[in-house]
Design a protein around this motif. Structure first.
Motif, short mmCIF file in Angstrom:
data_model
loop_
_atom_site.label_atom_id
_atom_site.label_comp_id
_atom_site.label_asym_id
_atom_site.label_seq_id
_atom_site.Cartn_x
_atom_site.Cartn_y
_atom_site.Cartn_z
N ALA A 153 53.45 50.12 34.83
CA ALA A 153 53.15 48.77 35.74
C ALA A 153 51.95 47.97 35.07
CB ALA A 153 52.38 49.61 36.67
N ILE A 154 51.25 48.10 34.27
CA ILE A 154 50.18 47.38 33.65
C ILE A 154 50.73 46.48 32.80
CG2 ILE A 154 48.09 47.30 32.26
CD1 ILE A 154 47.42 49.89 33.27
N ARG A 155 51.90 46.72 32.15
CA ARG A 155 52.64 45.95 31.12
C ARG A 155 53.56 44.76 32.00
NH1 ARG A 155 53.83 50.97 28.51
NH2 ARG A 155 56.18 50.68 29.20
N ILE A 191 43.94 38.38 33.17
CA ILE A 191 44.39 38.20 34.44
C ILE A 191 43.60 38.41 35.51
CG2 ILE A 191 46.90 39.00 33.91
CD1 ILE A 191 46.30 42.04 34.67
N PRO A 192 43.91 37.77 36.99
CA PRO A 192 42.64 37.80 37.86
C PRO A 192 42.43 39.20 38.22
CG PRO A 192 44.31 36.04 38.21
CD PRO A 192 44.98 36.83 36.99
N PRO A 193 41.48 39.72 38.78
CA PRO A 193 41.09 41.03 39.36
C PRO A 193 42.16 41.59 40.32
CG PRO A 193 39.08 39.81 39.24
CD PRO A 193 39.91 38.76 39.04
N ALA A 194 42.55 40.75 41.37
CA ALA A 194 43.40 41.09 42.29
C ALA A 194 44.84 41.63 41.65
CB ALA A 194 43.48 40.29 43.51
N SER A 233 52.72 41.00 31.59
CA SER A 233 53.78 40.35 31.08
C SER A 233 53.95 39.18 31.77
CB SER A 233 55.16 41.01 31.11
OG SER A 233 55.42 41.02 32.27
N GLY A 234 53.50 38.86 33.16
CA GLY A 234 53.57 37.46 33.75
C GLY A 234 55.24 37.50 34.31
#
Length: 363
Positions: A318-320, A159-162, A324-325
């Motif tokens: 939050a990370i999941r 995923i992008p850094p931001a 997950s998109g």
């Protein structure tokens, strides 16, 4: 000890006082035993960063409240980076290694005070937050150190850094949702569709209540709220939110109100929107005092009024969610700027109308 070639100097934003942030060349920090050196990939600009920048009394301190931000410190508390130096002790503790992409929770607990010992580490008495104290420099720099006491989580490199750095505000939003104790039949109202509010909407929707209602004054942000899970949106400039909510609930009012704006008018708005025995959760950070009729809380409605601070135990979720998109992250992370444009980033956040989440990309 595993490491790569590290420069001696780096670019960093340094706080010298209210409205006096400067891009400087400073030494690259050297990690100590049990610590990690991280190359910063992205750092978000938060509303609290902006309030500190402008020197609001609540943040720079008066006789009643200590200052949040110290001078000669590098700001930035929502970030992601790649580990470039780490020793065996830290690697084993955090289960990470050189080359891993990692985030660190915004607070670096002492692990010794009564709150830390009770598992309430987000209320740690010394309260060392990245970017606010000299002991814990932040991420508006090319490199930073994660102290041995830090809480560290691995994030996908896909995923992008931001997007990865958005784990910090999203964890805060999810903590507020957890505090609310949302149930299946609840009507939930979220005030504000900025980064925190959008996260609250997504978190509330994940609890599957009867309705998630979003309030804001910008049509673009209300449209984004729908993509994050709101089934009803209300433009409070042109619509009567209290009437709409009361009509939806047979005149009773909402079950839960989540406040994520930090605007004084959002507080009485929430008290009036709630039913008797409803739940109010405050997450917004205010730049001035707020006055309300406390008899609404007690005699009129017997409300549960709760605060929420940071994102304890919510970072993995939050990370999941980000990985997950399920969230429209490209729209939420609306602006990415080079570190040298930090002033433009602060101004964008301050304007509030042109951006959602603004991030700086040190590289």
């Amino acid at each position: 000890m595993s490491e790569t070639t590290i420069p001696e100097k780096m670019a960093a934003v340094v706080c010298h006082g209210p409205e006096d942030y400067r891009l400087e060349e400073v030494p690259v920090p050297v990690p100590g035993p049990g610590e990690a050196l991280v190359r910063v990939e992205a750092v978000g600009i938060c509303a609290s960063d902006l309030k500190c920048y402008h020197g609001a009394a609540k943040f720079w301190g008066d006789e009643n409240r200590p200052a949040w931000a110290e001078t000669d410190v590098i700001p930035g508390h929502e970030f992601v980076g790649e580990i470039v130096v780490i020793d065996d002790e830290a690697s084993a503790r955090w289960n990470v290694g050189v080359g891993d992409r990692v985030v660190s929770e915004q607070i670096v607990p002492c692990w010794k005070c009564r709150f830390c010992l009770r598992g309430q580490y987000h209320m740690c008495a010394p309260h060392d937050l990245y970017g606010f104290k000299r002991r814990t420099p932040g991420a508006m720099a090319s490199y930073m150190v994660y102290p041995a006491e830090a809480l560290v989580h691995k994030v996908s490199k896909n995923i992008p850094p931001a997007h990865a750095a958005f784990a910090e505000p999203l964890s805060c939003s999810l903590h507020a949702v957890e505090r609310a104790g949302i149930t299946f039949d609840d009507v939930v109202v979220v005030a504000g569709c900025g980064p925190i509010g959008l996260g609250m909407i997504a978190g509330a929707r994940a609890k599957n209540p009867a309705h998630v209602i979003a309030l804001d004054m910008q049509p673009e942000k209300l449209a984004l709220a729908k993509e994050c899970g709101a089934d009803i949106v209300i433009d409070i400039r042109n619509e009567d939110a209290e009437k709409i909510v009361k009509d939806l609930t047979d005149g009773y009012g909402a079950d839960v109100y989540l406040e994520g704006t930090g605007h004084p008018t959002a507080v009485p708005q929430g008290l009036n929107l709630l039913r008797k025995l409803g739940t109010y959760v405050e997450y917004g950070v205010f730049g001035s005092d707020v006055t309300v009729d406390w008899s609404i809380i007690s005699d009129d409605k017997e409300l549960d009024v709760l605060g929420a601070h940071l994102g304890p135990y919510c970072w993995p979720a939050a990370i999941r969610m980000i990985e997950s998109g399920v969230l429209p992250m490209d729209k939420i992370c609306s602006h990415q700027l080079p570190l040298a444009d930090f002033q433009k980033g602060l101004d964008l956040v301050g304007a509030g109308t042109e951006s959602v989440k603004v991030s700086l990309i040190p590289s």
